[in-house]
Every structure is written in C-alpha cells, then in structure tokens.
Design a protein around this motif. Structure first.
Motif, short mmCIF file in Angstrom:
data_model
loop_
_atom_site.label_atom_id
_atom_site.label_comp_id
_atom_site.label_asym_id
_atom_site.label_seq_id
_atom_site.Cartn_x
_atom_site.Cartn_y
_atom_site.Cartn_z
N GLU A 21 0.83 -1.20 0.06
CA GLU A 21 -0.01 -0.08 0.03
C GLU A 21 0.85 1.22 -0.01
O GLU A 21 1.72 1.35 0.87
N ASP A 23 0.45 4.94 0.75
CA ASP A 23 -0.42 6.02 1.42
C ASP A 23 0.42 6.93 2.02
O ASP A 23 1.60 6.97 2.02
N VAL A 24 -0.20 7.74 2.86
CA VAL A 24 0.36 8.95 3.54
C VAL A 24 1.40 8.24 4.42
O VAL A 24 2.50 9.19 4.94
N TYR A 25 1.49 7.26 4.95
CA TYR A 25 2.09 6.71 6.10
C TYR A 25 3.48 5.99 5.18
O TYR A 25 4.71 6.25 5.56
N PHE A 54 -2.87 -0.78 -3.19
CA PHE A 54 -3.56 0.69 -2.66
C PHE A 54 -2.69 1.93 -2.89
O PHE A 54 -1.64 1.83 -2.63
N LEU A 55 -3.30 2.96 -3.66
CA LEU A 55 -2.33 4.24 -4.06
C LEU A 55 -3.42 5.27 -3.77
O LEU A 55 -4.49 5.21 -4.39
N ASP A 56 -2.77 6.33 -3.13
CA ASP A 56 -3.65 7.62 -2.90
C ASP A 56 -2.80 8.75 -3.40
O ASP A 56 -1.70 8.49 -4.06
N THR A 58 -1.05 10.92 -2.03
CA THR A 58 0.33 11.14 -1.40
C THR A 58 1.31 10.41 -2.39
O THR A 58 2.34 10.80 -2.59
N PRO B 12 0.12 9.51 10.49
CA PRO B 12 -0.21 8.80 9.35
C PRO B 12 -0.30 7.32 9.52
O PRO B 12 -1.29 7.04 8.69
N LEU B 41 -10.55 4.70 -0.73
CA LEU B 41 -9.72 5.71 -1.13
C LEU B 41 -10.29 7.08 -0.59
O LEU B 41 -9.41 7.79 -0.17
N GLU B 45 -8.24 9.52 1.55
CA GLU B 45 -7.91 10.95 1.48
C GLU B 45 -8.24 11.93 2.21
O GLU B 45 -7.53 12.94 2.91
N SER B 48 -5.90 11.56 5.30
CA SER B 48 -4.67 12.01 5.37
C SER B 48 -4.58 13.69 5.08
O SER B 48 -3.67 14.24 5.91
N GLU B 108 -0.12 18.00 -2.20
CA GLU B 108 -1.04 16.83 -1.93
C GLU B 108 -2.12 16.96 -1.35
O GLU B 108 -3.15 16.26 -1.64
#
Lengths: 113, 147
Positions: A21, A23-25, A54-56, A58, B12, B41, B45, B48, B108
């Motif tokens: 994944e 993400d932001v982390y 998973f891709l967001d 960030t 995060p 998702l 978002e 985040s 972002e």
C-alpha cells in the motif's frame, strides 16, 4: 500491508518493483528510494506497480516528484500497471497524460520517447 | 448518533486503520462491492488531509470519523480541528510561510481533494469555527439488509 520495494537494473533502466500500500504513511519510503536512485545517477526509472494494492494522492505526489527529479537530468519515469482500480486514480487526476503507463516491464524497458 | 465513530491521533500510520474500518462498515451497510474501493480511497484521502492539517497547525486533538448508516445511503464525515482554515487557500497560506516542504504538503492536499471530488458524487467540504468537515455519501442497496 506495508510497502515493499526492490530495484534491479535492466540495460540502462532501473526497475523499481513496488508492492503493498502506498499511502500517507508509506509514501515517504518510496520518495526516499526514488531520491536515492536519482542521486546515485539512475535517471531512467521504470516503476512496476503490478503488486500495489492501494495508491492514494500522497503516492501520486511522490511519483510526480520522482518525474520532476529525473526530468531535471533528461531522464524518464515510466509506470507499469494493469490494475483498473489503480489506473482509475491516474485518470481522474489527469495524470495519464503525464506518465507513460505500460502493460509490462518488458514494454516499459523497450520504450523510447 | 453515528453508527460507528472513530477518533485517532493525527498520525499517518492510523489512516490505514480508518480505511479498513470505513470499508468494513460500508460493506455491512450495503454499499455495493464495486464501490468499496472508492469508499476506501475517499476516506483515506479525507483522513490524510486531516492528519496533514493537524500536523501543520500543531493541533493535538484527534481526527474524527463518523460512519453513518441510513436507510438508503451510507455517509462518512471526516472532521479536523482546524478552525475555519481547512480550505486549500488556508493551507496554501501556511505553506508559503513555512517553506518548500509545506508547499509539497499543500500540493498533496489539493490532489487529495481532487481525488475525492473525482470519486464521490455526493461530497461537501465545509469550514466551521470548530474545524473543517468533509461529508461524503454513497447509496446502499436494500439487498444487504439482514432479515
């Protein structure tokens, strides 16, 4: 699931295989990897996203940052992705026009501008 | 009252937990399986973005997520604790003041909102005195109702 990263060299291209994944982390780890590669002189990158779950945004930001870095050295950043749910994120943000997206690593490695 | 309420420290590493919980509650509420990826998702978002806002404004309070199951729709509300400053313009002001690293975060943040508005038909972003809020909803199918 955490992020997994591995790199290998194919000709003059460096293939970064990403899994899990983004993400932001976890995105900072990918950013570090891309920055390190560019700092070490790898300017033609292929990011294989076939094992990304998973891709967001960030993660998108990190890929755009990577593209900016390689372009500063007249390099390239190509993506490999066949997963519809990941491709959808590139489409709704208009980034399909920014990144060359390939269906296989072989195709990405063989591609020239 | 929300069906499920989640509060987490603005870090995060907790955003993934929020995604998992939201997807589980959405599935139970009868949101179509094909849409669950979008729910996951969108809530990711929104969370985040809230985590980023709390970090950049040095706010210690938790991020709040309400998962609300109604008869015909499933709603998610993600609240941050930044009073009246959750618009992209507010984040931009902070970014300019604090340098290049903040500018990245701001980009972002805007991309996060772009993803949410691209994904979710019913979405509302508001800014209040006690903080900002992103409200999103999806239709549910009655077929998922347990007899």
């Amino acid at each position: 699931m955490d992020l997994s990263l591995s790199t290998r060299t194919v000709g003059d291209r460096t293939v970064v295989e990403v899994g899990g994944e983004i993400d932001v982390y976890t995105a900072p780890k990918l950013r570090e990897q891309l920055v390190e590669l560019v700092n070490d002189g790898s300017y033609h990158l292929v990011v294989d996203m076939e094992r990304v779950d998973f891709l967001d945004s960030t993660g998108l930001g990190v890929l755009v940052g990577g593209l900016k870095r390689v372009r500063a050295h007249e390099g390239s950043l190509r993506l490999v992705c066949n997963q519809e749910r990941i491709l959808k994120i590139f489409r709704i943000t208009g980034l399909t026009k920014v990144f060359p997206i390939h269906t296989s690593v072989d195709e990405a490695v063989a591609a020239t501008d | 009252m929300a069906t499920v309420e989640l509060r987490f420290s603005a870090l995060p590493e907790h955003v993934r937990t929020a995604r998992l919980v939201a997807a589980a509650v959405a599935r139970r509420a009868g949101v179509d399986e094909a849409v669950l990826d979008e729910v996951r998702l969108a809530v990711g978002e929104a969370c985040s973005r809230a985590v980023g806002l709390h970090e950049s404004h040095d706010i210690a309070s938790p991020v709040r997520v309400l998962l609300i199951e109604d008869e015909k729709k499933f709603s998610i509300e993600v609240g941050d604790g930044v009073p009246g400053g959750t618009t992209a313009a507010g984040a931009r002001g902070a970014g300019e003041a604090e340098g290049a690293a903040e500018s990245d975060a701001e980009g972002e943040d805007e991309m996060g909102l772009a993803v949410i508005s691209g994904l979710v038909d019913d979405v509302e972003v508001t800014a209040g005195e006690e903080g900002g809020m992103i409200r999103m909803s999806w239709p549910t199918t009655t077929a998922a109702t347990i007899p």
